[in-house]
Design a protein around this motif. Structure first.
Motif, short mmCIF file in Angstrom:
data_model
loop_
_atom_site.label_atom_id
_atom_site.label_comp_id
_atom_site.label_asym_id
_atom_site.label_seq_id
_atom_site.Cartn_x
_atom_site.Cartn_y
_atom_site.Cartn_z
N ARG A 84 6.04 -0.83 10.96
CA ARG A 84 5.23 -1.60 11.91
C ARG A 84 6.16 -2.49 12.74
N ARG A 85 5.59 -3.13 13.76
CA ARG A 85 6.35 -4.05 14.60
C ARG A 85 5.71 -5.43 14.57
N ALA A 86 6.54 -6.44 14.34
CA ALA A 86 6.07 -7.83 14.40
C ALA A 86 5.86 -8.20 15.87
N ASP A 87 4.80 -8.93 16.15
CA ASP A 87 4.50 -9.29 17.54
C ASP A 87 5.62 -10.09 18.18
N LEU A 88 6.16 -11.07 17.45
CA LEU A 88 7.15 -11.96 18.06
C LEU A 88 8.09 -12.51 17.00
N ILE A 89 9.38 -12.50 17.31
CA ILE A 89 10.40 -13.18 16.51
C ILE A 89 10.97 -14.29 17.39
N VAL A 90 11.06 -15.50 16.83
CA VAL A 90 11.66 -16.62 17.54
C VAL A 90 12.86 -17.10 16.73
N LEU A 91 14.05 -17.03 17.33
CA LEU A 91 15.25 -17.56 16.69
C LEU A 91 15.50 -18.94 17.29
N ASN A 92 15.39 -19.96 16.44
CA ASN A 92 15.53 -21.33 16.93
C ASN A 92 16.10 -22.22 15.84
N ALA A 93 17.14 -22.98 16.18
CA ALA A 93 17.76 -23.94 15.26
C ALA A 93 18.20 -23.29 13.95
N GLY A 94 18.67 -22.05 14.03
CA GLY A 94 19.14 -21.37 12.83
C GLY A 94 18.03 -20.88 11.92
N ILE A 95 16.80 -20.85 12.41
CA ILE A 95 15.64 -20.42 11.63
C ILE A 95 15.03 -19.19 12.30
N VAL A 96 14.58 -18.24 11.46
CA VAL A 96 13.89 -17.04 11.96
C VAL A 96 12.39 -17.26 11.78
N PHE A 97 11.68 -17.37 12.90
CA PHE A 97 10.22 -17.51 12.87
C PHE A 97 9.61 -16.13 13.18
N VAL A 98 8.76 -15.65 12.28
CA VAL A 98 8.10 -14.35 12.45
C VAL A 98 6.63 -14.62 12.76
N VAL A 99 6.20 -14.22 13.96
CA VAL A 99 4.87 -14.60 14.44
C VAL A 99 3.99 -13.37 14.61
N GLU A 100 2.81 -13.42 14.07
CA GLU A 100 1.83 -12.35 14.24
C GLU A 100 0.57 -12.94 14.89
N TYR A 101 0.13 -12.32 15.99
CA TYR A 101 -1.06 -12.77 16.71
C TYR A 101 -2.29 -11.99 16.25
N LYS A 102 -3.38 -12.69 16.04
CA LYS A 102 -4.68 -12.06 15.87
C LYS A 102 -5.57 -12.59 16.99
N VAL A 103 -5.57 -11.84 18.09
CA VAL A 103 -6.25 -12.30 19.30
C VAL A 103 -7.76 -12.26 19.08
N GLY A 104 -8.40 -13.39 19.34
CA GLY A 104 -9.84 -13.51 19.17
C GLY A 104 -10.27 -13.99 17.81
N ALA A 105 -9.33 -14.07 16.85
CA ALA A 105 -9.69 -14.48 15.48
C ALA A 105 -9.95 -15.98 15.41
N ARG A 106 -10.95 -16.36 14.62
CA ARG A 106 -11.29 -17.77 14.43
C ARG A 106 -10.90 -18.27 13.04
N GLN A 107 -10.42 -17.38 12.20
CA GLN A 107 -10.02 -17.78 10.85
C GLN A 107 -8.80 -16.96 10.41
N PHE A 108 -8.18 -17.41 9.35
CA PHE A 108 -6.95 -16.80 8.85
C PHE A 108 -7.30 -15.99 7.59
N ASP A 109 -7.46 -14.68 7.76
CA ASP A 109 -7.86 -13.87 6.62
C ASP A 109 -6.65 -13.53 5.75
N ARG A 110 -6.93 -13.24 4.49
CA ARG A 110 -5.87 -13.03 3.50
C ARG A 110 -5.01 -11.82 3.86
N SER A 111 -5.61 -10.73 4.32
CA SER A 111 -4.82 -9.54 4.61
C SER A 111 -3.83 -9.79 5.75
N SER A 112 -4.22 -10.59 6.73
CA SER A 112 -3.31 -10.90 7.84
C SER A 112 -2.18 -11.82 7.39
#
Length: 659
Positions: A84-112
């Motif tokens: 699979r492909r992660a939506d966004l990786i942000v490299l900042n201040a020596g930290i790897v941030f892995v970001v996944e978008y759930k467009v339209g979602a109003r809650q954070f489900d366990r599977s996501s």
């Protein structure tokens, strides 16, 4: 546009990311330029839902680039092990941030949350430039409220998944960066870093089924190189057979966990994509493996279509999965019903060593199928079915060692005897491991057909060697190998509750854990381990942890018949008195109310192999539960279990620490 492409090209890291650029390039590029670079890399038609998601993410990327002026961004970053492909990786201040978008979602489900956590785990375990870097997985529910919490770090500097709204992401990243800044990451070096993924067989099947290549989802070192050489050799042998109108059989051998099934799945999917007229098929007599893989492919196909806004008919997706992964017994029954050649020109037989011998096949065919006078072994009959083709065909046999666990399983010698006796016109491609087993009329020696490197456990390539010495009773050899397993926990306990607690503490995200036991471990019943209670393999392996039928619930136990060919991340093997210590290993079976010795050498081998299978299922760590026994129960004498425990401790298993 040209200038942007050049900047992207400097950092794209073997096309691992569709888009890779610093904040300054984001600010200077137009939306059309950014979108065009993403769309150009997409290997299939752009769906409206994907287009809308990218437009939303590009808009958000602009605000992130303004707020995080020193950051580097990668959109659609490949996570090879998961295909699979992660939506966004942000490299900042020596930290790897892995970001996944759930467009339209109003809650954070366990599977996501588990999905983005899995991305972080994949980078931490398999991407060399990320081994020592802090990694922060973040799930964005675009319509949720802003929630900023302090990260909770695991021991290896991987944070537990964090939650954010779209508007709160820049602030969250900045706050984490200010507090936990680490050694600066050079984007070009990070993107070029070696990726050494080791997928489970379920993950591999899903990724290959989606169209990934084996090189994308397997390690780039010895294991994957061996897999590639093997795949190339078999592909060339098939092409030669087509050209010369030959019938060929290729035997692929390998150590446990070396990727034999992966090699077979890769071959079947590659032939299907490039040569659909061959109707290449993956055949297995392992019922649980077939069931689990079919269900996994079905669920994955449904989820993929859901992600792109399309509805999937489960029945149709399951039908397609069944056409790709077939039960060898159904293939056999179809061949019994007709004298015509099967539609398949290329057949991959998984675990070929488990095919039935002459006696078992003849007995089954006469008693269950009404084939009076049937007198062939299973390999001979399968060869005869494929031999009906008038011009050419190819069989690929995947062969494991020490895995025969069921009555009538003949080993690979039965295939070789069938070739020698009835099919001398077939050309056999054999690795050196089978060179002197039989004298075949047309034999080609092929070293590339042996897979010598275990890739099942990325933490312990020598695990199968260690377990082999334990089963052989060789204490000194086993102890020597433990020095080569520094990051693979090998633990033992007399407390099943403690073992369960350890498994729960180890698994992260979508990692799996489960209880295993020998199918004849009948006297584990007082501990709540019921080996006679049948599990549903697909649910046991694939259901979420809150489903009490799943492996992760740690309630139902799986036996060697349920898990052969499959794997868990973490496992507890519950050891009973059917394999106990005397002068060496003594093999027993429980009947009625007492234990009795197993004297037949073949049955003894099956029992030893059952424990060999169970002890090599865990990819990341293993704990063994040995009961204390009970002085008031003649079937559970404490001395028997004490001797098992003492022997395993002497081999190198460490006592599970008490909390």
């Amino acid at each position: 546009m040209v200038a942007l492409a050049l900047r992207i090209g400097q950092h794209r890291g073997m096309d691992r990311a569709y888009l890779s650029l610093p904040a300054s390039a984001v600010r200077s590029a137009s939306d059309a330029e950014l979108f065009g670079q993403l769309a150009k890399k997409l290997p299939f038609a752009l769906e409206p839902t994907q287009s809308a998601a990218w437009e939303y993410q590009i808009m958000h990327l602009r605000s992130l680039a303004t707020a995080l002026s020193n950051a580097h961004f990668c959109m659609e970053f490949l996570i090879p092990r998961m295909g699979r492909r992660a939506d966004l990786i942000v490299l900042n201040a020596g930290i790897v941030f892995v970001v996944e978008y759930k467009v339209g979602a109003r809650q954070f489900d366990r599977s996501s949350l588990d999905q983005v956590y899995g991305y972080g785990l994949d980078l931490k375990h398999f991407h060399e430039e990320s081994h020592n870097a802090p990694i922060v997985p973040i799930l964005i529910a675009t319509h949720a409220g802003i929630a900023i919490d302090a990260p909770q770090w695991d021991h290896d500097r991987l944070a537990r998944p964090m939650k954010s709204s779209t508007d709160g992401l820049a602030t969250l990243i900045q706050q984490v960066s200010d507090r936990y800044a680490s050694t600066e990451i050079a984007p070009a070096d990070w993107l070029a870093g070696r990726y050494r993924p080791t997928p489970t067989i379920v993950e591999a099947a899903q990724a290959l089924y989606r169209g990934h290549n084996v090189e994308e989802i397997s390690r780039s070192e010895a294991g994957a190189q061996n897999l590639t050489r093997t795949a190339d050799y078999v592909a060339q042998a098939i092409e030669t057979a087509k050209h010369d109108h030959q019938k060929i059989i290729c035997f692929i051998t390998g150590v446990p966990g070396s990727g034999k099934t992966l090699a077979g799945l890769n071959l079947a999917t590659a032939r299907q994509r490039a040569h659909s007229d061959e109707h290449a098929v993956f055949l297995s007599g392992n019922g649980p493996l077939v069931e689990v893989l079919r269900e996994a492919l079905t669920l994955d196909a449904i989820a993929k279509k859901k992600d792109t806004g399309n509805r999937a008919a489960r029945a149709e997706e399951y039908r397609q999965a069944c056409a790709f992964i077939q039960n060898i017994h159904h293939f056999r029954d179809d061949a019994l019903a007709t004298t015509r050649a099967p539609i398949e020109k290329v057949a991959v037989f998984d675990e070929a060593q488990r095919a039935w011998n002459h006696e078992q096949t003849s007995k089954f065919m006469q008693q269950k199928k009404g084939q009076i006078g049937f007198s062939m072994s299973e390999p001979e009959f399968l060869l005869s079915a494929m031999d009906r083709h008038a011009d050419w065909c190819a069989i690929v046999c995947l062969v494991g060692g020490g895995q025969e666990i069921n009555t009538g399983e003949a080993g690979i010698e039965e295939w070789l005897r069938a070739l020698e006796k009835s099919f001398p016109h077939w050309q056999a491609h054999v690795p050196e491991t089978l060179q002197h087993t039989c004298q075949l009329a047309d034999e080609v020696l092929a070293p590339d057909l042996h897979l010598a490197t275990s890739i099942r456990s990325f933490r312990a390539e020598k695990l199968s060697d260690f377990i082999g010495h334990v089963i052989d009773g060789n204490v000194e050899a086993a102890k020597q190998i433990t020095a080569d397993l520094p990051s693979y926990p090998l633990l033992i306990t007399r407390d099943l509750a403690a073992a369960r607690g350890w498994l729960r503490s180890q698994r992260r995200g979508a990692e799996s854990a489960g209880l295993l036991a020998s199918s004849n471990a009948a006297r584990l019943k007082p501990h709540g381990v019921f080996v006679k209670a049948k599990i549903e393999p697909a649910r046991w392996f694939l259901a979420p942890p809150d489903d009490v039928r799943s492996a992760d619930a740690l309630e139902d136990v799986a036996t060697e018949f349920d898990v052969q060919g499959l794997e868990l991340d973490w496992a507890c093997v519950c050891w009973d008195g059917n394999l106990r210590r005397g002068d060496g290993w003594e093999k027993l079976r429980f009947r009625g109310t007492r234990w009795e010795s197993v004297s037949d050498p073949t049955s003894q081998a099956y029992l030893a192999n059952a424990y060999r299978v169970l002890l090599t299922r865990a990819r990341q760590g293993l704990v063994i539960f040995v009961p204390d026994g009970d002085v008031t129960d003649a079937t559970r004498p404490p001395a028997v279990y004490d001797a098992i425990y003492a022997f395993l401790r002497s081999c190198g298993f460490s006592e599970l620490p008490t909390v």
